[in-house]
Write an enzyme that holds these catalytic residues in place. Structure first.
Site, PDB file in Angstrom:
ATOM      1  N   VAL A  16       3.348  14.741  24.426  1.00  0.00           N
ATOM      2  CA  VAL A  16       4.428  15.383  25.597  1.00  0.00           C
ATOM      3  C   VAL A  16       5.572  16.428  25.680  1.00  0.00           C
ATOM      4  O   VAL A  16       5.439  17.115  26.048  1.00  0.00           O
ATOM      5  CB  VAL A  16       4.222  13.674  25.925  1.00  0.00           C
ATOM      6  CG1 VAL A  16       6.164  14.100  27.229  1.00  0.00           C
ATOM      7  CG2 VAL A  16       4.080  12.833  26.002  1.00  0.00           C
ATOM      8  N   ARG A  47      10.444  15.842  13.478  1.00  0.00           N
ATOM      9  CA  ARG A  47      10.931  14.997  12.345  1.00  0.00           C
ATOM     10  C   ARG A  47      10.501  16.354  10.768  1.00  0.00           C
ATOM     11  O   ARG A  47      10.468  15.893   9.975  1.00  0.00           O
ATOM     12  CB  ARG A  47       9.257  13.950  11.648  1.00  0.00           C
ATOM     13  CG  ARG A  47      10.259  12.988  12.285  1.00  0.00           C
ATOM     14  CD  ARG A  47       9.556  11.622  12.325  1.00  0.00           C
ATOM     15  NE  ARG A  47       8.494  11.688  13.226  1.00  0.00           N
ATOM     16  CZ  ARG A  47       7.483  10.898  12.597  1.00  0.00           C
ATOM     17  NH1 ARG A  47       7.209   9.752  12.063  1.00  0.00           N
ATOM     18  NH2 ARG A  47       6.530  10.459  13.500  1.00  0.00           N
ATOM     19  N   ARG A  48       9.006  17.106  11.292  1.00  0.00           N
ATOM     20  CA  ARG A  48       8.881  18.002  10.541  1.00  0.00           C
ATOM     21  C   ARG A  48       9.160  19.376  11.276  1.00  0.00           C
ATOM     22  O   ARG A  48       8.749  19.780  12.236  1.00  0.00           O
ATOM     23  CB  ARG A  48       7.558  18.326  10.635  1.00  0.00           C
ATOM     24  CG  ARG A  48       6.544  16.223  10.434  1.00  0.00           C
ATOM     25  CD  ARG A  48       5.542  16.934   9.692  1.00  0.00           C
ATOM     26  NE  ARG A  48       4.576  15.995  11.182  1.00  0.00           N
ATOM     27  CZ  ARG A  48       4.550  15.077  12.328  1.00  0.00           C
ATOM     28  NH1 ARG A  48       4.798  14.383  11.471  1.00  0.00           N
ATOM     29  NH2 ARG A  48       4.231  15.523  12.852  1.00  0.00           N
ATOM     30  N   VAL A 133       5.921   4.158  32.958  1.00  0.00           N
ATOM     31  CA  VAL A 133       5.106   3.658  33.116  1.00  0.00           C
ATOM     32  C   VAL A 133       3.815   4.377  34.045  1.00  0.00           C
ATOM     33  O   VAL A 133       4.406   5.233  34.507  1.00  0.00           O
ATOM     34  CB  VAL A 133       5.349   2.221  33.942  1.00  0.00           C
ATOM     35  CG1 VAL A 133       4.347   1.543  34.531  1.00  0.00           C
ATOM     36  CG2 VAL A 133       6.187   1.638  33.140  1.00  0.00           C
ATOM     37  N   GLY A 135       2.541   7.328  33.831  1.00  0.00           N
ATOM     38  CA  GLY A 135       2.088   8.404  33.243  1.00  0.00           C
ATOM     39  C   GLY A 135       2.595   8.494  34.369  1.00  0.00           C
ATOM     40  O   GLY A 135       3.780   9.108  34.805  1.00  0.00           O
ATOM     41  N   ILE A 137       1.502   9.052  38.101  1.00  0.00           N
ATOM     42  CA  ILE A 137       1.859   8.551  39.478  1.00  0.00           C
ATOM     43  C   ILE A 137       3.351   7.797  39.182  1.00  0.00           C
ATOM     44  O   ILE A 137       3.828   7.567  38.707  1.00  0.00           O
ATOM     45  CB  ILE A 137       1.507   6.943  38.895  1.00  0.00           C
ATOM     46  CG1 ILE A 137      -0.856   7.375  38.162  1.00  0.00           C
ATOM     47  CG2 ILE A 137       1.543   6.496  39.938  1.00  0.00           C
ATOM     48  CD1 ILE A 137      -1.117   6.321  38.670  1.00  0.00           C
ATOM     49  N   LYS A 206       4.767  -2.376  30.074  1.00  0.00           N
ATOM     50  CA  LYS A 206       4.945  -1.553  31.328  1.00  0.00           C
ATOM     51  C   LYS A 206       4.884  -3.026  32.645  1.00  0.00           C
ATOM     52  O   LYS A 206       5.751  -2.469  33.481  1.00  0.00           O
ATOM     53  CB  LYS A 206       3.784  -1.075  31.231  1.00  0.00           C
ATOM     54  CG  LYS A 206       3.360  -0.030  31.092  1.00  0.00           C
ATOM     55  CD  LYS A 206       2.148   0.843  30.738  1.00  0.00           C
ATOM     56  CE  LYS A 206       2.179   1.831  30.140  1.00  0.00           C
ATOM     57  NZ  LYS A 206       0.738   2.670  29.640  1.00  0.00           N
ATOM     58  N   GLY A 305      -1.829  11.286  28.920  1.00  0.00           N
ATOM     59  CA  GLY A 305      -2.049  12.453  28.020  1.00  0.00           C
ATOM     60  C   GLY A 305      -0.466  13.005  28.495  1.00  0.00           C
ATOM     61  O   GLY A 305       0.735  12.880  29.007  1.00  0.00           O
TER      62      GLY A 305
END
Length: 432
Positions: A16, A47-48, A133, A135, A137, A206, A305
Site C-alpha cells: 500500500v 524497516r529495511r 475498512v 479498501g 469503497i 472493521k 490490494g
C-alpha cells in the site's frame, strides 16, 4: 494556489505504501489542483532501508520513524505499517508535533480508536481512516458525513475479500474449504498465515469501526462477537441451495428494535439468493446499509490490494490537506449516544440446524418437543434417510427468529437425546 508545499511523511512502504508514494508522484499536478497547494513526500520510514523502491528518492528513506514524525515541519503523516505498536505511539507523537494523520490501521482503530480521536482533538488535528475498512469503497465518509442527519439501523456486509473468494469458490465449484483456501493462497488472496481472515479477526475489527460510526457509540474489538469459517462444509452449501440461499462471512452491526442497545458480530451465515450481497463474487466487498430516511444503500467494490487501498488513503490525504489550508478540522469521534453493546446471547435471528438422528418413528416428535420447551419456534423440517448409515437419518430444522441464548439451550438439550447422534452444523440465516 499556494506555492509552498504541504509535507507528507509516509510510515511504511509495502504494497500500500509504495502505491501511495507512486500516486503522489505521478498525479502530483492533479493533487495540487484539487488541494490548492502542492504536496511533497518529505520522508518514508521503513524497516529495511536496503530494499530498492522504484520511484522513491533514496534520500527520503529512514529507519527512524519517531524522528520523522517529530520533525515539526510535517503537515500530514500517512500510517500504513499496521499493528498496534509502534503505530499507536507514532500516531499520537505526530499529533503532538503538529501533524494530522491518515491511517489504514483497522486493528489499532478498533482497539484504541477513542484514545486516538481524543489525542487528535486535544491537538486540533485530523484523524482520517477511510482505507481501514473495505479498501477503495467509500464507506467511512458516507456513514460519518453523508448520513450524519439520518438514523442508521443496520450495517450488513462482506468486508473481507479473502473469505468471500473462498466461500464463493466453494459455492460455485463444490470445492472443499481447504481446497478453496489453497487456491486463494496460490492466487495471492490469502496470506501464508490466513488466520486473521478466515477466523474473522480482520472482519471483526472493521465491524467495530463501522458500528461505532453508524451508531455514535464506542464499540471496541472486544465487543464484537466472532466466529470463523473453517467449519463451513460442502454439505452446508448444499443445504443452503435447497433453501434458495448461499453462505457468506458477514459483519453485522444492528441497532436493537427499541433503540436502546446495539450489537456487532461476525460469522458465516446463509443469505437468500435474492439479497444483493448474495451476488458479490470473488474477492470483492460489499456493505448494505439500512437507515430511516435513506432506506437501503449498498456500497460495492474491491476491498483490498495496493491500488484500491491507496486510492482511499489519497482521498483522505486530499481532505486533510484541504482542512490544513483552511485552518479547520474535519469530523472527529461521535460517541454521544453511548449505547450499550448487547452480548451475542441477546441477538435474535433465524437458524439452520442439521442433526444426525436415529431413523425411527418418534424422533421428529422428540426433537420438536425440545425446541418447544426452549421457546424456539420451528419454521420448516426436512428428514432424509442416509445411504451411508443403516438406521440413521439427517434432520434439518429451520427456525423462526430466536435468541442465540435460547438456541444454545436447545442444542445442548438435543445433544442429550439418545436418538440424536450428533449436531452436524448450526448456521444463522440473515438478510431477510
Amino acid at each position: 494556489m499556494r506555492t509552498r508545499p504541504l509535507k507528507v511523511a509516509l510510515l511504511g512502504c509495502g504494497v500500500v505504501g509504495s502505491e501511495v508514494a507512486r500516486i503522489m508522484t505521478t498525479h502530483a499536478d492533479d493533487l495540487a489542483a484539487r488541494i490548492g497547494a502542492p504536496v511533497e513526500l518529505a520522508g518514508v520510514a521503513v524497516r529495511r532501508p536496503s530494499k530498492v523502491r522504484e520511484g522513491i528518492d533514496p534520500a527520503l528513506i529512514t529507519t527512524d520513524a519517531t524522528a520523522l514524525v517529530k520533525r515539526g515541519d510535517i503537515d500530514v503523516v500517512v500510517e500504513v505499517i499496521g499493528g498496534i505498536e509502534p503505530a499507536r505511539t507514532l500516531i499520537t507523537t505526530a499529533f503532538e508535533h503538529g501533524a494530522s494523520v491518515v491511517s489504514a490501521n483497522k486493528a489499532l482503530l478498533a482497539q484504541d480508536g477513542a484514545a486516538l480521536h481524543a489525542a487528535a482533538e486535544a491537538n486540533s488535528k485530523d484523524l482520517y481512516y477511510e482505507a481501514a475498512v473495505a479498501g477503495a469503497i467509500p464507506l467511512i465518509r458516507p456513514l460519518r458525513e453523508s448520513l450524519a442527519g439520518d438514523k442508521v439501523n443496520r450495517v450488513l456486509g462482506i468486508v473481507n475479500g479473502t473469505t468471500n473468494f473462498i466461500l464463493d469458490k466453494m459455492d460455485s465449484t463444490g470445492a472443499g474449504y481447504q481446497e478453496a483456501l489453497d487456491e486463494a493462497t496460490a492466487l495471492g488472496y490469502a496470506e501464508a498465515d490466513p488466520t486473521a481472515d478466515v477466523e474473522g479477526f480482520d472482519a471483526a475489527a472493521k465491524a467495530a469501526i463501522l458500528a461505532g460510526i453508524a451508531f455514535h457509540t464506542r464499540v471496541r474489538l472486544d465487543d464484537v462477537y466472532r466466529e470463523g469459517m473453517a467449519e463451513v462444509t460442502a454439505a452446508d452449501f448444499a443445504s443452503a441451495k435447497e433453501m434458495g440461499c448461499t453462505i457468506k462471512l458477514l459483519a453485522i452491526c444492528e441497532r436493537a428494535s427499541d433503540g436502546r442497545s446495539v450489537t456487532a458480530r461476525v460469522h458465516p451465515a446463509m443469505i437468500p439468493l435474492t439479497h444483493p450481497l448474495a451476488s458479490v463474487r470473488g474477492a470483492y466487498n460489499a456493505v448494505f446499509v439500512e437507515s430511516d430516511a435513506s432506506g437501503q444503500l449498498m456500497f460495492y467494490g474491491p476491498g483490498a490490494g495496493g491500488s484500491p487501498t491507496a486510492s482511499a488513503v489519497l482521498g483522505d490525504l486530499v481532505a486533510v490537506c484541504r482542512n490544513r489550508l483552511s485552518g479547520a478540522t474535519g469530523p472527529g469521534e461521535s460517541a454521544y449516544a453511548a449505547l450499550p453493546v448487547s452480548p451475542m446471547g441477546d441477538v435474535v435471528t433465524r437458524y439452520h440446524i442439521s442433526l444426525d438422528v436415529a431413523d425411527k418413528p418418534g424422533v421428529l416428535a422428540q426433537v420438536a418437543t425440545v425446541f418447544a420447551e426452549h421457546g424456539v419456534s420451528i419454521d420448516t423440517v426436512r428428514q432424509q434417510g442416509r445411504q451411508d448409515g443403516v438406521g440413521e437419518a439427517s434432520l434439518v430444522v429451520v427456525t423462526h427468529r430466536a435468541s442465540d441464548a435460547a438456541l444454545g439451550g436447545t442444542v445442548e438439550a438435543l445433544r442429550k437425546l439418545d436418538t440424536v447422534r450428533g449436531v452436524a452444523s448450526i448456521m444463522r440465516v440473515e438478510g431477510e
